[in-house]
Motif scaffolding. Sequence first.
Motif, PDB file in Angstrom:
ATOM      1  N   SER A  13       0.830  -1.204   0.000  1.00 26.36           N
ATOM      2  CA  SER A  13       0.000   0.000   0.000  1.00 26.36           C
ATOM      3  C   SER A  13       0.864   1.252   0.000  1.00 26.36           C
ATOM      4  O   SER A  13       2.020   1.227   0.431  1.00 26.36           O
ATOM      5  N   HIS A  14       0.262   2.342  -0.439  1.00 29.40           N
ATOM      6  CA  HIS A  14       1.027   3.589  -0.546  1.00 29.40           C
ATOM      7  C   HIS A  14       0.125   4.784  -0.284  1.00 29.40           C
ATOM      8  O   HIS A  14      -1.100   4.713  -0.450  1.00 29.40           O
ATOM      9  N   PRO A  15       0.712   5.913   0.116  1.00 26.78           N
ATOM     10  CA  PRO A  15      -0.071   7.138   0.293  1.00 26.78           C
ATOM     11  C   PRO A  15      -0.630   7.615  -1.038  1.00 26.78           C
ATOM     12  O   PRO A  15      -0.121   7.290  -2.117  1.00 26.78           O
ATOM     13  N   LEU A  16      -1.666   8.426  -0.940  1.00 26.28           N
ATOM     14  CA  LEU A  16      -2.370   8.951  -2.105  1.00 26.28           C
ATOM     15  C   LEU A  16      -2.705  10.411  -1.812  1.00 26.28           C
ATOM     16  O   LEU A  16      -3.024  10.764  -0.680  1.00 26.28           O
ATOM     17  N   GLY A  17      -2.597  11.251  -2.821  1.00 24.26           N
ATOM     18  CA  GLY A  17      -2.910  12.655  -2.588  1.00 24.26           C
ATOM     19  C   GLY A  17      -2.610  13.489  -3.811  1.00 24.26           C
ATOM     20  O   GLY A  17      -3.161  13.272  -4.889  1.00 24.26           O
ATOM     21  N   VAL A  18      -1.700  14.458  -3.666  1.00 19.25           N
ATOM     22  CA  VAL A  18      -1.306  15.314  -4.784  1.00 19.25           C
ATOM     23  C   VAL A  18      -0.713  14.457  -5.901  1.00 19.25           C
ATOM     24  O   VAL A  18      -0.886  14.740  -7.084  1.00 19.25           O
ATOM     25  N   HIS A  19      -0.002  13.407  -5.517  1.00 23.09           N
ATOM     26  CA  HIS A  19       0.559  12.459  -6.476  1.00 23.09           C
ATOM     27  C   HIS A  19      -0.140  11.111  -6.313  1.00 23.09           C
ATOM     28  O   HIS A  19      -0.770  10.842  -5.288  1.00 23.09           O
ATOM     29  N   GLY A  20       0.007  10.254  -7.308  1.00 25.19           N
ATOM     30  CA  GLY A  20      -0.559   8.915  -7.219  1.00 25.19           C
ATOM     31  C   GLY A  20       0.207   8.053  -6.239  1.00 25.19           C
ATOM     32  O   GLY A  20      -0.334   7.550  -5.255  1.00 25.19           O
ATOM     33  N   HIS A  21       1.491   7.834  -6.509  1.00 22.83           N
ATOM     34  CA  HIS A  21       2.383   7.212  -5.531  1.00 22.83           C
ATOM     35  C   HIS A  21       2.933   8.363  -4.699  1.00 22.83           C
ATOM     36  O   HIS A  21       3.968   8.934  -5.012  1.00 22.83           O
ATOM     37  N   ALA A  22       2.206   8.692  -3.650  1.00 18.72           N
ATOM     38  CA  ALA A  22       2.341  10.001  -3.022  1.00 18.72           C
ATOM     39  C   ALA A  22       3.279   9.990  -1.824  1.00 18.72           C
ATOM     40  O   ALA A  22       3.840   8.956  -1.434  1.00 18.72           O
ATOM     41  N   ALA A  23       3.434  11.167  -1.224  1.00 23.68           N
ATOM     42  CA  ALA A  23       4.300  11.359  -0.069  1.00 23.68           C
ATOM     43  C   ALA A  23       3.682  10.717   1.165  1.00 23.68           C
ATOM     44  O   ALA A  23       2.477  10.811   1.390  1.00 23.68           O
ATOM     45  N   GLY A  24       4.534  10.094   1.973  1.00 25.81           N
ATOM     46  CA  GLY A  24       4.091   9.430   3.190  1.00 25.81           C
ATOM     47  C   GLY A  24       4.735   8.063   3.314  1.00 25.81           C
ATOM     48  O   GLY A  24       5.635   7.717   2.540  1.00 25.81           O
ATOM     49  N   PRO A  25       4.281   7.258   4.282  1.00 22.59           N
ATOM     50  CA  PRO A  25       4.939   5.960   4.536  1.00 22.59           C
ATOM     51  C   PRO A  25       4.544   4.890   3.523  1.00 22.59           C
ATOM     52  O   PRO A  25       3.361   4.680   3.256  1.00 22.59           O
ATOM     53  N   LEU A  26       5.530   4.216   2.978  1.00 23.55           N
ATOM     54  CA  LEU A  26       5.251   3.023   2.188  1.00 23.55           C
ATOM     55  C   LEU A  26       4.943   1.874   3.130  1.00 23.55           C
ATOM     56  O   LEU A  26       5.604   1.692   4.154  1.00 23.55           O
ATOM     57  N   ILE A  27       3.948   1.069   2.758  1.00 27.67           N
ATOM     58  CA  ILE A  27       3.588  -0.111   3.542  1.00 27.67           C
ATOM     59  C   ILE A  27       3.846  -1.316   2.655  1.00 27.67           C
ATOM     60  O   ILE A  27       2.955  -1.909   2.058  1.00 27.67           O
ATOM     61  N   GLY A  28       5.132  -1.634   2.509  1.00 29.32           N
ATOM     62  CA  GLY A  28       5.550  -2.735   1.657  1.00 29.32           C
ATOM     63  C   GLY A  28       5.662  -2.334   0.199  1.00 29.32           C
ATOM     64  O   GLY A  28       5.121  -1.312  -0.247  1.00 29.32           O
ATOM     65  N   LEU A  29       6.393  -3.130  -0.536  1.00 23.98           N
ATOM     66  CA  LEU A  29       6.410  -3.137  -1.995  1.00 23.98           C
ATOM     67  C   LEU A  29       6.194  -4.583  -2.412  1.00 23.98           C
ATOM     68  O   LEU A  29       6.521  -5.509  -1.645  1.00 23.98           O
ATOM     69  N   TRP A  30       5.668  -4.822  -3.589  1.00 25.23           N
ATOM     70  CA  TRP A  30       5.338  -6.199  -3.951  1.00 25.23           C
ATOM     71  C   TRP A  30       6.560  -7.096  -3.940  1.00 25.23           C
ATOM     72  O   TRP A  30       6.452  -8.310  -3.694  1.00 25.23           O
ATOM     73  N   ASP A  31       7.751  -6.505  -4.152  1.00 26.20           N
ATOM     74  CA  ASP A  31       8.981  -7.296  -4.118  1.00 26.20           C
ATOM     75  C   ASP A  31       9.818  -7.003  -2.872  1.00 26.20           C
ATOM     76  O   ASP A  31      10.982  -7.377  -2.809  1.00 26.20           O
ATOM     77  N   GLN A  32       9.220  -6.328  -1.868  1.00 28.42           N
ATOM     78  CA  GLN A  32       9.898  -6.075  -0.596  1.00 28.42           C
ATOM     79  C   GLN A  32       8.898  -6.276   0.542  1.00 28.42           C
ATOM     80  O   GLN A  32       8.418  -5.334   1.152  1.00 28.42           O
ATOM     81  N   GLN A  33       8.608  -7.542   0.828  1.00 28.23           N
ATOM     82  CA  GLN A  33       7.594  -7.863   1.822  1.00 28.23           C
ATOM     83  C   GLN A  33       8.141  -7.932   3.244  1.00 28.23           C
ATOM     84  O   GLN A  33       7.373  -8.156   4.195  1.00 28.23           O
ATOM     85  N   SER A  34       9.418  -7.708   3.408  1.00 28.60           N
ATOM     86  CA  SER A  34       9.991  -7.643   4.756  1.00 28.60           C
ATOM     87  C   SER A  34      10.105  -6.201   5.245  1.00 28.60           C
ATOM     88  O   SER A  34      10.593  -5.961   6.353  1.00 28.60           O
ATOM     89  N   GLY A  35       9.670  -5.252   4.432  1.00 26.61           N
ATOM     90  CA  GLY A  35       9.716  -3.850   4.817  1.00 26.61           C
ATOM     91  C   GLY A  35      10.529  -3.024   3.848  1.00 26.61           C
ATOM     92  O   GLY A  35      11.323  -3.551   3.064  1.00 26.61           O
ATOM     93  N   VAL A  36      10.333  -1.711   3.906  1.00 26.47           N
ATOM     94  CA  VAL A  36      11.031  -0.777   3.023  1.00 26.47           C
ATOM     95  C   VAL A  36      11.858   0.157   3.900  1.00 26.47           C
ATOM     96  O   VAL A  36      11.294   1.048   4.559  1.00 26.47           O
ATOM     97  N   PRO A  37      13.179  -0.025   3.967  1.00 20.60           N
ATOM     98  CA  PRO A  37      13.999   0.841   4.821  1.00 20.60           C
ATOM     99  C   PRO A  37      13.827   2.313   4.455  1.00 20.60           C
ATOM    100  O   PRO A  37      13.724   2.671   3.286  1.00 20.60           O
ATOM    101  N   GLY A  38      13.790   3.153   5.471  1.00 19.00           N
ATOM    102  CA  GLY A  38      13.702   4.596   5.236  1.00 19.00           C
ATOM    103  C   GLY A  38      12.273   5.063   5.074  1.00 19.00           C
ATOM    104  O   GLY A  38      11.637   5.499   6.043  1.00 19.00           O
TER     105      GLY A  38
END
Length: 419
Positions: free
Chosen positions: A335-360
């Motif tokens: 999941s990802h933030p949504l707002g002014v941009h589509g893949h927007a500013a805020g915390p990433l909650i995983g990436l499909w190829d990073q299911q152990s977390g996204v550093p930073g």
Amino acid sequence: MAWLPEILPLREQAAIHDTWLKMRLERLVPELLEREQVDMWLVVCREYNEDPVIMSLLPATSMSARRRTILVFARDAAGNVERLTLSRYGYEGFYAAAWEPNAETQRDCLARLIRERDPQRIGINISPLWAFGDGLSHIEYELLCSALGEEFLPRLVSAERLCVGWLERRLPEEITAYSRLVEIGHRIIARAFSTAVIHPGITTTDDVVWWMRQTMQDAGLSAWFQPTINIQAPGIAFAFLGDDDARKVIQPGDLLHCDMGFHYLGLATDQQQHAYVLRPGENDAPQGLREALAIGNRLQDIHLAEMQVGRCGNEVLSAALTKAQAEGIRAQIYSHPLGVHGHAAGPLIGLWDQQSGVPGIGDYPLYDDTVYSIELNIAHNVPEWGGQAVRIMLEEDAALTNGEMRWLHGRQESLYLVG
């Protein structure tokens, strides 16, 4: 397009943009400067090399930065914020003009303003982590340093979290309006997944993709990515990165998946749903596919329950996946933030190829009054398809307000039926 809610004329959209902008500048900027302990925030960019935040700070009739645009936000000891522009082209009602070109250069004016206000922490848009906070170009940084001199250089700090905070925070008025945007997206998907658009055996996935794209364009919506339509069927599995050789003609018995999103009123949507193409004699999708969607809905429930103010994205991801695994759900969350941009500013909650977390970026916390695209998938073996694993890929938009997550316009709980 009587089936689609009314899209406002551009003039009315501009008026809404400017009303919201004034409210955001007055309500949010002082709060965010205080939160990040920044005394002065500088946004500097040139025409056609715009900072990622600049257009969200300018009125609707500003189509770009002009020449060199400099915005200054100066916070005093009482927390009051002075909004200034150093530009030949002013923004009356939004920023006070602070530069007289015939009296001094733009850089000299900026240096003077900084000396007069004597800020201890000067935020500039540089960041090794966030694209949204890294809009100050190398040359503009060098020119800024030259103007400031040795006294003020040590006071420069990254404004990355200020940029993210500005972009991610939504006014209550924006969140209320957001529901209509998501409804519009649902209406387009429902129309696309119907016999008004799909003629099984003839219509291709590309036909539906371009119908979606054209419909958005004709309605006055701006697609922020090319829509996609994918097919799963007995012997045809879902391919994350696509398959150029995959069958494109839609046939009875297919499970269809779409992904689409657009900009409207300065905000972005992002949605994924599914449809089943009925075979002759069928009046519903196979039980195994209906069960798969129900499992996807259960994962959504788990995910939303873990999204709590103050938790970081990686904590939400870990907790949700742990609960899903305990229930026997084969899950992925991205999941990802949504707002002014589509893949927007805020915390990433995983990436499909990073299911152990996204550093930073995944370590950034969730704040109230923010919006997210709840994006995930589950795998489920469908008996009617010989036990083939089917992926249900869902994406729905939700808001975090008053400490609780809520869908902006519901979610898909039954498959669209085509035929």
